[in-house]
Design a protein around this motif. Structure first.
Motif, PDB file in Angstrom:
ATOM      1  N   ARG A 247      -2.707  -7.156  -0.607  1.00  0.00           N
ATOM      2  CA  ARG A 247      -2.027  -6.363  -1.631  1.00  0.00           C
ATOM      3  C   ARG A 247      -2.015  -4.873  -1.268  1.00  0.00           C
ATOM      4  N   THR A 250       0.165  -4.260   2.148  1.00  0.00           N
ATOM      5  CA  THR A 250       1.626  -4.243   1.933  1.00  0.00           C
ATOM      6  C   THR A 250       2.035  -2.941   1.247  1.00  0.00           C
ATOM      7  N   GLN A 251       1.245  -2.502   0.270  1.00  0.00           N
ATOM      8  CA  GLN A 251       1.533  -1.221  -0.401  1.00  0.00           C
ATOM      9  C   GLN A 251       1.485  -0.071   0.609  1.00  0.00           C
ATOM     10  N   TYR A 252       0.487  -0.078   1.475  1.00  0.00           N
ATOM     11  CA  TYR A 252       0.316   0.973   2.484  1.00  0.00           C
ATOM     12  C   TYR A 252       1.508   1.010   3.451  1.00  0.00           C
ATOM     13  N   PRO A 256       5.181  -2.864  -1.584  1.00  0.00           N
ATOM     14  CA  PRO A 256       4.247  -3.529  -2.502  1.00  0.00           C
ATOM     15  C   PRO A 256       4.742  -4.908  -2.926  1.00  0.00           C
ATOM     16  N   ASP A 260       2.592  -6.862  -8.883  1.00  0.00           N
ATOM     17  CA  ASP A 260       1.189  -6.524  -8.633  1.00  0.00           C
ATOM     18  C   ASP A 260       0.795  -5.438  -9.622  1.00  0.00           C
ATOM     19  N   TYR A 263      -1.242  -2.481  -7.650  1.00  0.00           N
ATOM     20  CA  TYR A 263      -0.708  -1.767  -6.484  1.00  0.00           C
ATOM     21  C   TYR A 263       0.820  -1.856  -6.381  1.00  0.00           C
ATOM     22  N   GLY A 264       1.473  -2.298  -7.446  1.00  0.00           N
ATOM     23  CA  GLY A 264       2.906  -2.568  -7.394  1.00  0.00           C
ATOM     24  C   GLY A 264       3.792  -1.379  -7.705  1.00  0.00           C
ATOM     25  N   ASP A 265       5.100  -1.653  -7.755  1.00  0.00           N
ATOM     26  CA  ASP A 265       6.117  -0.651  -8.038  1.00  0.00           C
ATOM     27  C   ASP A 265       6.855  -1.072  -9.315  1.00  0.00           C
TER      28      ASP A 265
END
Length: 319
Positions: A247, A250-252, A256, A260, A263-265
């Motif tokens: 999680r 993928t955000q990094y 994202p 999530d 850590y989502g958008d």
């Protein structure tokens, strides 16, 4: 608010050879069923739990002959759900068992179910399995996946199998593959994310993981499964096993995972919700390991649930 007495007086437990090798925190979670993990860590940190009269850390591995002092423990039953209301979950779980023999159970864990009770939950997947298999004298999680992540989870029915699989995890011969729906167009040349991760605990007790130079080395391999207009289905294969690793990685990488909550958008999540997505799109779909008894190579896959399949169909239709 009521209280439940888990342990009314100090107990002294001598560790048998069969019980050796497991961490003290996992031993206490099994011994003090219903006690939140946060309380287990607190009594260890405060020195109320002792081994051979000395203080220990939660990661201490027990040895045969160790004498463990377990203090009296009371837990509040506020915000916990009685097991009786969860019996339908137990019955449903039978259909999620992908493989079972005398030493091992492989479960396709549904999203939204924690792997064990604690943090305000009295009932998790391992408690459900114990209710489903009351004759099993030993049932312990081999590894964990997040509450909102679905997919493959290994459960040992023998301590020897648990030790064997833990060793396979330690030397990284277990291969796990996840499917994740991420925002935007994942770039073909990004085949790995190696970013150190540091775990932080907020005042609320919530765990947040961040990329940090002083974090633990973390490595995830990625490949593209399918592209859509506004999203990409990627296969994520963690080499290390850090909390929330896929999680955060993928955000990094700038992509994202859908829905999530940590850590989502928000904009991407809103679009996926309008398509009917109702859960985190992260699924542990494949695992490869050596059977702890037969030494046969095992490859087990877990199908996506109906909600995730429907979202992929909707995204294909949009293309």
């Amino acid at each position: 608010m009521t209280e439940k007495v888990i342990s009314a007086k100090v107990q002294f437990v001598t560790i048998s050879d069969d019980e050796s090798g497991q961490r003290i925190d996992n031993f206490l979670l099994a011994k003090l069923k219903g006690v939140p993990k946060s309380l287990i860590y607190r009594i260890v940190r405060k020195g109320e739990v002792r081994v051979n009269k000395g203080r220990i850390k939660p990661e201490y591995k027990l040895q045969g002959g160790d004498i463990v002092r377990i203090p009296p423990v009371r837990v509040s039953e506020k915000n916990t759900t009685p097991i009786s209301t969860k019996l339908n979950k137990v019955a449903e779980l039978e259909s999620h068992i992908l493989y079972e023999d005398e030493v091992l159970i492989v479960v396709n864990k549904p999203s939204g179910i924690a792997v064990h009770g604690g943090s305000g939950l009295s009932f998790g997947l391992i408690e459900a399995l114990r209710a489903l298999r009351p004759e099993a004298r030993f049932l312990e999680l081999v590894h964990r996946i997040d509450r909102d992540t679905s997919g493959i989870l290994l459960v040992a029915k023998k301590r020897s199998a648990l030790r064997n699989l833990h060793e396979q995890l330690r030397v990284k011969t277990v291969k796990k593959d996840y499917l994740a729906l991420v925002r935007g167009q994942w770039q073909s040349h990004v085949k790995a994310v190696k970013a150190p991760l540091k775990k932080n605990e907020l005042a609320s007790g919530e765990r947040i993981v961040r990329v940090s130079e002083d974090g633990k080395p973390s490595d995830t391999r990625f490949s593209i499964e399918e592209r859509y207009q506004s999203a990409t289905l990627v296969k994520a294969s963690p080499v290390t096993g850090r909390t929330h690793q896929i999680r955060v990685h993928t955000q990094y990488a700038g992509h994202p995972i859908a829905l999530d909550s940590k850590y989502g958008d928000a904009e991407f999540d809103q679009k996926m919700k309008s398509f009917g997505l109702n859960r985190l799109f992260l699924h542990a779909y494949s695992i490869r390991f050596t059977h702890p008894r037969t030494e046969e190579e095992m490859v087990i896959t877990a199908p996506l649930d109906s909600n995730l399949k429907a979202i992929l169909k909707r995204l294909r239709d949009e293309n």
